[in-house]
Design an enzyme around this catalytic site. Sequence first.
Site, PDB file in Angstrom:
ATOM      1  CB  SER A 124      -0.805   0.313   1.361  1.00 36.16           C
ATOM      2  OG  SER A 124      -0.108  -0.343   2.465  1.00 36.16           O
ATOM      3  CG  HIS A 145      -2.808  -0.318  -3.429  1.00 35.17           C
ATOM      4  ND1 HIS A 145      -3.279   0.634  -2.991  1.00 35.17           N
ATOM      5  CD2 HIS A 145      -2.968  -1.212  -2.014  1.00 35.17           C
ATOM      6  CE1 HIS A 145      -3.708   0.465  -1.869  1.00 35.17           C
ATOM      7  NE2 HIS A 145      -3.316   0.183  -0.711  1.00 35.17           N
ATOM      8  CD  GLU A 157      -4.949   3.121  -5.218  1.00 33.69           C
ATOM      9  OE1 GLU A 157      -5.173   3.997  -5.241  1.00 33.69           O
ATOM     10  OE2 GLU A 157      -3.705   2.636  -4.763  1.00 33.69           O
TER      11      GLU A 157
HETATM   12  P1  NAD Z   1      -1.143  -8.699   7.639  1.00 32.45           P
HETATM   13  O1  NAD Z   1      -0.357  -8.445   8.858  1.00 32.45           O
HETATM   14  O2  NAD Z   1      -2.123  -9.451   8.326  1.00 32.45           O
HETATM   15  O3  NAD Z   1      -0.276 -10.165   7.032  1.00 32.45           O
HETATM   16  C1  NAD Z   1       0.465 -10.612   7.030  1.00 32.45           C
HETATM   17  C2  NAD Z   1       1.393 -12.018   6.714  1.00 32.45           C
HETATM   18  O4  NAD Z   1       2.473 -11.974   5.818  1.00 32.45           O
HETATM   19  C3  NAD Z   1       1.898 -12.671   7.437  1.00 32.45           C
HETATM   20  O5  NAD Z   1       0.757 -13.763   7.982  1.00 32.45           O
HETATM   21  C4  NAD Z   1       2.873 -13.072   7.799  1.00 32.45           C
HETATM   22  O6  NAD Z   1       2.714 -14.220   8.485  1.00 32.45           O
HETATM   23  C5  NAD Z   1       3.521 -13.385   6.474  1.00 32.45           C
HETATM   24  N1  NAD Z   1       4.729 -12.843   6.161  1.00 32.45           N
HETATM   25  C6  NAD Z   1       5.646 -12.205   6.596  1.00 32.45           C
HETATM   26  N2  NAD Z   1       6.370 -12.334   5.894  1.00 32.45           N
HETATM   27  C7  NAD Z   1       6.143 -13.519   4.949  1.00 32.45           C
HETATM   28  C8  NAD Z   1       7.404 -13.670   3.807  1.00 32.45           C
HETATM   29  N3  NAD Z   1       8.550 -13.650   3.779  1.00 32.45           N
HETATM   30  N4  NAD Z   1       6.863 -14.669   3.162  1.00 32.45           N
HETATM   31  C9  NAD Z   1       5.458 -15.503   3.248  1.00 32.45           C
HETATM   32  N5  NAD Z   1       4.408 -14.800   4.188  1.00 32.45           N
HETATM   33  C10 NAD Z   1       5.292 -13.778   5.172  1.00 32.45           C
HETATM   34  O7  NAD Z   1      -1.035  -8.126   6.789  1.00 32.45           O
HETATM   35  P2  NAD Z   1      -1.984  -7.472   5.368  1.00 32.45           P
HETATM   36  O8  NAD Z   1      -2.852  -6.532   6.287  1.00 32.45           O
HETATM   37  O9  NAD Z   1      -2.188  -8.959   5.422  1.00 32.45           O
HETATM   38  O10 NAD Z   1      -0.909  -6.450   4.946  1.00 32.45           O
HETATM   39  C11 NAD Z   1      -0.250  -7.572   3.765  1.00 32.45           C
HETATM   40  C12 NAD Z   1       0.154  -6.695   2.770  1.00 32.45           C
HETATM   41  O11 NAD Z   1      -0.909  -5.740   1.860  1.00 32.45           O
HETATM   42  C13 NAD Z   1       1.046  -5.590   2.899  1.00 32.45           C
HETATM   43  O12 NAD Z   1       1.697  -5.663   2.045  1.00 32.45           O
HETATM   44  C14 NAD Z   1      -0.075  -4.010   3.105  1.00 32.45           C
HETATM   45  O13 NAD Z   1       0.273  -3.004   3.302  1.00 32.45           O
HETATM   46  C15 NAD Z   1      -1.035  -4.148   2.356  1.00 32.45           C
HETATM   47  N6  NAD Z   1      -2.399  -3.467   2.456  1.00 32.45           N
HETATM   48  C16 NAD Z   1      -2.649  -4.082   3.587  1.00 32.45           C
HETATM   49  C17 NAD Z   1      -4.297  -3.588   4.027  1.00 32.45           C
HETATM   50  C18 NAD Z   1      -5.147  -3.344   4.710  1.00 32.45           C
HETATM   51  O14 NAD Z   1      -5.987  -2.754   5.004  1.00 32.45           O
HETATM   52  N7  NAD Z   1      -4.701  -4.754   6.165  1.00 32.45           N
HETATM   53  C19 NAD Z   1      -4.848  -2.738   2.955  1.00 32.45           C
HETATM   54  C20 NAD Z   1      -4.365  -3.130   1.392  1.00 32.45           C
HETATM   55  C21 NAD Z   1      -2.661  -3.331   0.853  1.00 32.45           C
END
Ligand code: NAD
Length: 509
Positions: A124, A145, A157
């Site tokens: 993001s 995104h 996006e």
């Molecule tokens: P989250 O913490 O819920 O999940 C991330 C997961 O990735 C975890 O289960 C973790 O164990 C795993 N992980 C970490 N490193 C890893 C690796 N090297 N290989 C495999 N798995 C790995 O996070 P999230 O909220 O789902 O966010 C994930 C991505 O999406 C981020 O880049 C975030 O910026 C983006 N994002 C989040 C949101 C939101 O509202 N939460 C919205 C849009 C984009």
Amino acid sequence: MTSLTLQGAPVLVVGAGIMGAGIAQVAAAAGHRVMLFDTRDGAAASARERLAATLDGLVAKGKLAAGQAQATLARIEPIAALQQASGARLVVEAIVEDLAAKRTLLRQLEAVVDADAVLATNTSSISVTALAAGLAQPQRLVGMHFFNPVPLMKLVEVVSGLHTHPDVAAAIFDLAKAWGKVPVHARSTPGFIVNRIARPYYAEALALLHEQVATPQMLDACLRAAGFRMGPCELMDLIGHDTNFAVTNSVYEANFYDKRYMPSLVQRELVDGGLLGRKTGRGFYRYPEGAPALPVALHEAPATARALTVHGGDAVADFLEQAATAALAPQGWGPRRESGSGWTGLAVDGLHLVLTDGRPAYAWAAAHGQADVAVFDRPLMLPAAPGTALAYAVADSASESGRTQAPAWLAALGFTPLAVADTPGLVVARTVAMLINEAADAVRQGVCTPEGADAAMKLGVNYPAGPFEWLARWSVPGVAGVIDALDALYRGERYRLSPGLRQRARALP
Ligand code: NAD
């Protein structure tokens, strides 16, 4: 790469957290075989179990056929090692938001999947260009995104960095459509579209609080009345001040500390004090109670008028004329109308009740040689529903009678007047002008198209209209006037008009 298609391609989702689980669900529901990988032991399997429970719930409510739920679930396969995903033709990574972690993963993936597989990142805030640097085939990396919750939020996006091949972006665009989403192309720049254009929604509220112009309840009431689903203060409480502050900081830093994006001391203090919003029980408001209701102010009927003229030739003046006609009907006479006076509002005997053009009431009063002046905020939704909250400010030159007659007349016209300190652009006009300005700069800088900005803001953050739709209903000189008035008072870099708007404002009469 030409006419690349990803329809029906096997998909690998890396990261089985909130976003990864949602992406896996959407891809599987669209018929793709989905492999799900997470470095945390058991995370992929438990994400699948949670999804099974969600799908069961949908079946129980009659929202999904049992066969469809089963088929969706059957397509999702948790895998224990990346190497098992060699058949994937699309990888969507949704791991932790960390440049180094994502770069390492992307390099590993290049060694696993075929040379023609597409790599997509759900980041993001990290530059897609920076993530692609060092890859053997940087042209196949693109941002995809999604918004949270993924199955419900329509916007995707599609973010292109410097390396991204246009066919790769086009293939992801088409795929997102096939998954039932509304894709919008974006160039990889800080905040992409939504997280960038939305900054002023929070920043202007925080600036108004910093200067004690109004309370959080008043700001929320005004912006909800303008059609936003949540006011900025309650929304920041929901998002969490730590998260909102971190996004603001990241956009600020990424723009080389451009003052336009400067974070607020008001929010910093909340974060430092652990008052993060709903999740800690207190932010601007206390939870679970939430925002207390605004005190109901009773306004007396205005004094019997001898003459009332509605000024202005725009839609707000048309609305004022209707409302004034209704208010005066019991007295058996109606308002006069003057369309060419250069301002919008009411002149009632000696009182000037003026739609904000950006200037504070004191400045308007001085410019027009009038003492009894009040400015009121821009009603964004017309016709305004009875009781619509509307900020107003009285010039310091106003008489006692002017001070009581201004809210009395606004109430008689059907508004709920909220008295705020005399500040340029009040609440809604200032906030919406800055949202439009940010969108105009994003378009000028090639981040997205006007249509893309409108779709992104309506679907990514549920805005009641897109910034260019607001602009079409308002006017370029009107928006420019509000931003120039802010700039004239604050004298910094923050309120600088987008050069594109400046050019259009000059070109108009
Ligand atoms: P989250 O913490 O819920 O999940 C991330 C997961 O990735 C975890 O289960 C973790 O164990 C795993 N992980 C970490 N490193 C890893 C690796 N090297 N290989 C495999 N798995 C790995 O996070 P999230 O909220 O789902 O966010 C994930 C991505 O999406 C981020 O880049 C975030 O910026 C983006 N994002 C989040 C949101 C939101 O509202 N939460 C919205 C849009 C984009």
